[in-house]
Design a protein around this motif. Structure first.
Motif, short mmCIF file in Angstrom:
data_model
loop_
_atom_site.label_atom_id
_atom_site.label_comp_id
_atom_site.label_asym_id
_atom_site.label_seq_id
_atom_site.Cartn_x
_atom_site.Cartn_y
_atom_site.Cartn_z
N THR A 166 -35.20 -10.02 -71.42
CA THR A 166 -34.15 -10.98 -71.10
C THR A 166 -34.16 -11.38 -69.63
O THR A 166 -34.02 -12.56 -69.31
N GLU A 167 -34.35 -10.42 -68.75
CA GLU A 167 -34.35 -10.73 -67.32
C GLU A 167 -35.48 -11.69 -66.96
O GLU A 167 -35.30 -12.61 -66.17
N VAL A 210 -34.62 -15.26 -68.30
CA VAL A 210 -33.59 -15.88 -67.47
C VAL A 210 -34.19 -16.35 -66.15
O VAL A 210 -33.92 -17.47 -65.70
N ASP A 211 -35.02 -15.52 -65.54
CA ASP A 211 -35.62 -15.91 -64.27
C ASP A 211 -36.59 -17.07 -64.44
O ASP A 211 -36.65 -17.95 -63.59
N LEU A 255 -34.41 -20.16 -64.68
CA LEU A 255 -33.86 -20.50 -63.37
C LEU A 255 -34.92 -21.09 -62.45
O LEU A 255 -34.65 -22.03 -61.69
N TYR A 284 -32.52 -14.52 -57.92
CA TYR A 284 -32.38 -13.62 -59.06
C TYR A 284 -33.52 -12.61 -59.10
O TYR A 284 -33.30 -11.43 -59.36
#
Length: 56
Positions: A28-29, A32-33, A36, A47
């Protein structure tokens, strides 16, 4: 602070999704990055730095 974390911080400044992938793996991280960074580079970089500095 060990040398791998310093290298990961430098990578986070230039290739944020790669730094998150190296710190946390594909999850997930990282997704998301990646989003972004695609939308605008600066939030992705911030992030990534947050993830790298907060990882064990």
């Amino acid at each position: 602070m060990d040398s791998s974390k310093i290298v990961n911080i430098i990578i986070a400044l230039f290739l944020p999704p790669l730094a998150v992938f190296l710190a946390k793996g594909w999850g997930t991280e990282c997704i998301v990055d990646l989003i972004l960074t695609i939308l605008f580079f600066f939030p992705g970089m911030l992030y990534a730095l947050y993830i790298v500095l907060s990882s064990n």
